[in-house]
Design an enzyme around this catalytic site. Structure first.
Site, PDB file in Angstrom:
ATOM      1  N   GLU A  79       5.317 -37.085 -21.526  1.00  0.00           N
ATOM      2  CA  GLU A  79       6.365 -37.451 -22.483  1.00  0.00           C
ATOM      3  C   GLU A  79       7.622 -37.841 -21.728  1.00  0.00           C
ATOM      4  OE1 GLU A  79      10.013 -36.686 -24.864  1.00  0.00           O
ATOM      5  OE2 GLU A  79       9.375 -35.789 -22.988  1.00  0.00           O
ATOM      6  N   CYS A 122       3.028 -34.362 -26.532  1.00  0.00           N
ATOM      7  CA  CYS A 122       2.273 -33.348 -25.769  1.00  0.00           C
ATOM      8  C   CYS A 122       0.768 -33.588 -25.812  1.00  0.00           C
ATOM      9  CB  CYS A 122       2.585 -31.957 -26.309  1.00  0.00           C
ATOM     10  SG  CYS A 122       4.345 -31.655 -26.458  1.00  0.00           S
ATOM     11  N   HIS A 128      -2.002 -25.482 -27.909  1.00  0.00           N
ATOM     12  CA  HIS A 128      -0.820 -26.102 -27.311  1.00  0.00           C
ATOM     13  C   HIS A 128       0.323 -25.086 -27.388  1.00  0.00           C
ATOM     14  CE1 HIS A 128       2.553 -28.485 -26.333  1.00  0.00           C
ATOM     15  NE2 HIS A 128       3.053 -28.443 -27.562  1.00  0.00           N
ATOM     16  N   SER A 143       3.539 -34.094 -30.995  1.00  0.00           N
ATOM     17  CA  SER A 143       4.410 -34.435 -32.127  1.00  0.00           C
ATOM     18  C   SER A 143       4.352 -35.930 -32.411  1.00  0.00           C
ATOM     19  CB  SER A 143       5.848 -34.028 -31.820  1.00  0.00           C
ATOM     20  OG  SER A 143       5.962 -32.629 -31.861  1.00  0.00           O
TER      21      SER A 143
HETATM   22  N1  CAA Z   1      14.588 -10.015 -32.535  1.00  0.00           N
HETATM   23  C1  CAA Z   1      13.309 -10.438 -32.741  1.00  0.00           C
HETATM   24  N2  CAA Z   1      13.005 -11.618 -33.338  1.00  0.00           N
HETATM   25  C2  CAA Z   1      14.035 -12.391 -33.735  1.00  0.00           C
HETATM   26  C3  CAA Z   1      15.368 -12.011 -33.550  1.00  0.00           C
HETATM   27  C4  CAA Z   1      15.636 -10.766 -32.914  1.00  0.00           C
HETATM   28  N3  CAA Z   1      16.885 -10.332 -32.708  1.00  0.00           N
HETATM   29  N4  CAA Z   1      16.156 -12.987 -34.054  1.00  0.00           N
HETATM   30  C5  CAA Z   1      15.334 -13.949 -34.543  1.00  0.00           C
HETATM   31  N5  CAA Z   1      14.041 -13.588 -34.336  1.00  0.00           N
HETATM   32  C6  CAA Z   1      12.842 -14.331 -34.699  1.00  0.00           C
HETATM   33  C7  CAA Z   1      12.933 -15.030 -36.045  1.00  0.00           C
HETATM   34  O1  CAA Z   1      12.665 -14.121 -37.101  1.00  0.00           O
HETATM   35  C8  CAA Z   1      11.910 -16.108 -35.898  1.00  0.00           C
HETATM   36  O2  CAA Z   1      10.634 -15.545 -36.077  1.00  0.00           O
HETATM   37  P1  CAA Z   1       9.586 -16.217 -37.112  1.00  0.00           P
HETATM   38  O3  CAA Z   1       9.416 -17.651 -36.636  1.00  0.00           O
HETATM   39  O4  CAA Z   1       8.347 -15.409 -36.941  1.00  0.00           O
HETATM   40  O5  CAA Z   1      10.218 -16.166 -38.443  1.00  0.00           O
HETATM   41  C9  CAA Z   1      12.011 -16.483 -34.420  1.00  0.00           C
HETATM   42  O6  CAA Z   1      12.695 -15.403 -33.773  1.00  0.00           O
HETATM   43  C10 CAA Z   1      12.815 -17.762 -34.171  1.00  0.00           C
HETATM   44  O7  CAA Z   1      14.037 -17.606 -34.781  1.00  0.00           O
HETATM   45  P2  CAA Z   1      14.647 -18.754 -35.728  1.00  0.00           P
HETATM   46  O8  CAA Z   1      13.688 -19.092 -36.808  1.00  0.00           O
HETATM   47  O9  CAA Z   1      16.024 -18.377 -36.112  1.00  0.00           O
HETATM   48  O10 CAA Z   1      14.613 -19.958 -34.683  1.00  0.00           O
HETATM   49  P3  CAA Z   1      15.573 -21.092 -34.286  1.00  0.00           P
HETATM   50  O11 CAA Z   1      16.178 -21.740 -35.455  1.00  0.00           O
HETATM   51  O12 CAA Z   1      16.520 -20.605 -33.250  1.00  0.00           O
HETATM   52  O13 CAA Z   1      14.537 -22.116 -33.610  1.00  0.00           O
HETATM   53  C11 CAA Z   1      12.540 -23.232 -33.043  1.00  0.00           C
HETATM   54  C12 CAA Z   1      13.166 -21.878 -33.340  1.00  0.00           C
HETATM   55  C13 CAA Z   1      12.613 -24.094 -34.297  1.00  0.00           C
HETATM   56  C14 CAA Z   1      11.105 -23.072 -32.631  1.00  0.00           C
HETATM   57  C15 CAA Z   1      13.356 -23.905 -31.890  1.00  0.00           C
HETATM   58  O14 CAA Z   1      13.205 -23.148 -30.717  1.00  0.00           O
HETATM   59  C16 CAA Z   1      12.948 -25.332 -31.595  1.00  0.00           C
HETATM   60  O15 CAA Z   1      13.390 -26.278 -32.254  1.00  0.00           O
HETATM   61  N6  CAA Z   1      12.096 -25.533 -30.551  1.00  0.00           N
HETATM   62  C17 CAA Z   1      11.666 -26.855 -30.124  1.00  0.00           C
HETATM   63  C18 CAA Z   1      10.615 -27.451 -31.046  1.00  0.00           C
HETATM   64  C19 CAA Z   1       9.259 -26.786 -30.904  1.00  0.00           C
HETATM   65  O16 CAA Z   1       8.928 -26.181 -29.901  1.00  0.00           O
HETATM   66  N7  CAA Z   1       8.420 -26.942 -31.946  1.00  0.00           N
HETATM   67  C20 CAA Z   1       7.059 -26.395 -31.912  1.00  0.00           C
HETATM   68  C21 CAA Z   1       6.093 -27.231 -32.730  1.00  0.00           C
HETATM   69  S1  CAA Z   1       6.153 -28.949 -32.150  1.00  0.00           S
HETATM   70  C22 CAA Z   1       5.247 -28.941 -30.698  1.00  0.00           C
HETATM   71  O17 CAA Z   1       4.504 -28.053 -30.428  1.00  0.00           O
HETATM   72  C23 CAA Z   1       5.441 -30.067 -29.741  1.00  0.00           C
HETATM   73  C24 CAA Z   1       6.291 -29.605 -28.603  1.00  0.00           C
HETATM   74  O18 CAA Z   1       5.774 -29.117 -27.597  1.00  0.00           O
HETATM   75  C25 CAA Z   1       7.748 -29.700 -28.740  1.00  0.00           C
END
Ligand code: CAA
Length: 389
Positions: A79, A111, A233, A309
C-alpha cells in the site's frame, strides 16, 4: 499438484516505540491500547529503511536456501509504494541478484495485495511446476499524529517462496472472495498518511469476512471445526479476536473458555509488538503461529482471512506440511525482535516528521541499524540502496 508456501520469512525495523509512551504523551489510558486494541509496541522505520529494504531483508535469508535461478516471478504487494512507475519488485529483484529471465511486478489493493500475489503465483507455478515465485508483502502503516489510527501504526515485510511440493504450507485451490467499492480506508497520491473512517472500516472488515466465508463454504463444504487454527488480517490484534468471535457466531459455534486463545492466540504475538504492516500483516500472523505453536501443526488445516480496504477480502486455507519446523526462520525472528532499540517519544516524532528530500539534490542518509540492505540516500530523484553487512 501440491502448490503453496515453500519458505516464509519476516523482517521488521530495528526500532520501536512502547505504546505506554505514546499513551502517556497523548493523555490516554494505556489500557485502551494494551487491552482495547491489543497492541504493545509499534515498529518505526528509521530514515534509511523503506518498503524495499524491508522486503529485501525479509527475502535474503530464504533466497539463500534455494537455487535463486529458479525464481522467474517476483510479485510485491504494498500500500506504501515508493514510486508511481517503477515496481518495488524491480528494485528487490536487482538487490537480490535474481535472473533477468524473471517477471517483476507490484500489486496494490491496500492490505490485500500480497494475497492476490500468492494466488497469482500459485496459478503461475501450476503452469510451470519447476519454477518458483518470490512473493512479498511490505508496508509502512502511517496515520496522522494524534489521530485514532496513530496507535495502530507499524511496519514490516514478509517474503515467501511459492512453489510446487511446498515444505511449509500447501494451499487449497478453492477460495472465498468478496469485493465491494467502499471508502473505509484510502490514501490519495498526494498524501503520505492514510485516511480512514475507523469504526466503519471495522464493520466492513467483519461483513466482508462473513461474505468471503459464505463463498468459501459453498465451494468446499468445510465447516468451522475443520480448521486447527485461524489467521486473520491484523490491523491490530483485538480486530482478529472480534473477527474470530464473529465467524464462530456466524457458523453457529459457541466458543468455549480457552478456544479463542487456542485457535488464534499464537498468530497475534508478532503483530502485538510490531503493529500493522498492511499487506504483510496476515503473513506476519502466519509466521507468528508457525514459530510459536507448541503443538506440531504438521497435517493441520489453517483458515486464512485476508482483508484489503476499499475493499477486497478472501478466505482461503492451507495445510501445514509435516517437518515444516526445519524450514522456518524462528531463531532469526526471535533475535531480530529481541535486539530492537526503543525510541523515546521525541525520537519517534522527529522520525515521523522527517520529509523525504524532493529537490533532486544529493542526499546521504544517516546510518541507523538497518541491515543488511539499507537506503543509503537519494540523488537526482533516484533511491540508492546498499548491502551494508
Ligand atoms: N481500557 C480498556 N479498553 C478501552 C479503554 C480502556 N481505558 N478505553 C477504550 N477501550 C476500548 C474501547 O471500548 C474499544 O473497544 P471495543 O472496540 O471492543 O468497543 C477499543 O478500546 C477502541 O476504543 P475506541 O472505540 O474509542 O477507538 P478509537 O475511536 O480510538 O479508534 C480504531 C479505534 C477505529 C480501530 C482506530 O484505531 C483506527 O481508526 N484504526 C485504523 C483503522 C483500522 O485499523 N481499521 C481496521 C479495519 S480496516 C483494515 O483492517 C485495513 C487496515 O489494515 C487498515
Amino acid at each position: 499438484m501440491n502448490v503453496g508456501i515453500d519458505l516464509i520469512s519476516f523482517y521488521t525495523s530495528n526500532y520501536f516505540i512502547e505504546l505506554k509512551t505514546l499513551a502517556t504523551t497523548r493523555g490516554v489510558d494505556p489500557a485502551k491500547y494494551y487491552i482495547g486494541i491489543g497492541q504493545e509496541k509499534m515498529a518505526i522505520p528509521p530514515p534509511d529503511e523503506d518498503i524495499v529494504t524491508m522486503a529485501a531483508n525479509a527475502a535474503l535469508p530464504i533466497i539463500k536456501q534455494i537455487d535463486p535461478a529458479q525464481i522467474d516471478l517476483v510479485l510485491f504487494g504494498t500500500e506504501s509504494g515508493i514510486d508511481q512507475s517503477k515496481a518495488a519488485a524491480a528494485f528487490v529483484h536487482g538487490m537480490l541478484g535474481l535472473s533477468h529471465r524473471c517477471r517483476a511486478v507490484e500489486l496494490k489493493e491496500a492490505c490485500y495485495g500480497a494475497t492476490a500475489a500468492v494466488h497469482l503465483a500459485m496459478a503461475h507455478v501450476r503452469t510451470k511446476p519447476d519454477s518458483k515465485a518470490l512473493v512479498i508483502g511490505s508496508d509502512v502503516a502511517r496515520y496522522e499524529l494524534g489521530s485514532p489510527g496513530e496507535p495502530t501504526q507499524g511496519c514490516g515485510a514478509v517474503a515467501m517462496i511459492v512453489s510446487s511440493n511446498p515444505r511449509t504450507m500447501k494451499i487449497d485451490l478453492q477460495s472465498g472472495i468478496y469485493t465491494d467499492d467502499v471508502m473505509d480506508f484510502w490514501r490519495p497520491n498526494y498524501r503520505d498518511q492514510a485516511l480512514v473512517d475507523g469504526k466503519y472500516s471495522t464493520r466492513v472488515y467483519l461483513h466482508a469476512l462473513e461474505e468471503a466465508w459464505k463463498h468459501y463454504q459453498e465451494q468446499t463444504g468445510r465447516s468451522f471445526g475443520d480448521f486447527a487454527r485461524f489467521c486473520y488480517h491484523l490491523p491490530f490484534t483485538r480486530m482478529a479476536e472480534k473477527a474470530h468471535e464473529r465467524l464462530a457466531k456466524f457458523c453457529g459455534v459457541e466458543l468455549a473458555a480457552g478456544d479463542l486463545e487456542r485457535q488464534i492466540g499464537d498468530t497475534l504475538f508478532y503483530n502485538r509488538i510490531t503493529g500493522n504492516s498492511y499487506a504483510a500483516s496476515l503473513y506476519v500472523g502466519l509466521c507468528s503461529l508457525l514459530d510459536r505453536s507448541a503443538e506440531d501443526l504438521g497435517g493441520k488445516r489453517i483458515g486464512m482471512y485476508s482483508y484489503g480496504s476499499g475493499c477486497v477480502a478472501e478466505f482461503f486455507s492451507g495445510t501445514i506440511q509435516p517437518g515444516y519446523c526445519a524450514h522456518l526462520q524462528t531463531a532469526r525472528h526471535a533475535k531480530m525482535l529481541a535486539e530492537r532499540a526503543e525510541l523515546t517519544f521525541r525520537q519517534y516524532e522527529d522520525i515521523y516528521n522527517l520529509r523525504f528530500p524532493t529537490d533532486g539534490g544529493d542526499h546521504e542518509f544517516t546510518r541507523y541499524r538497518t541491515a543488511p540492505f539499507r537506503l543509503a540516500g537519494v540523488k537526482a530523484h533516484k533511491r540508492h540502496y546498499v548491502h551494508s553487512a
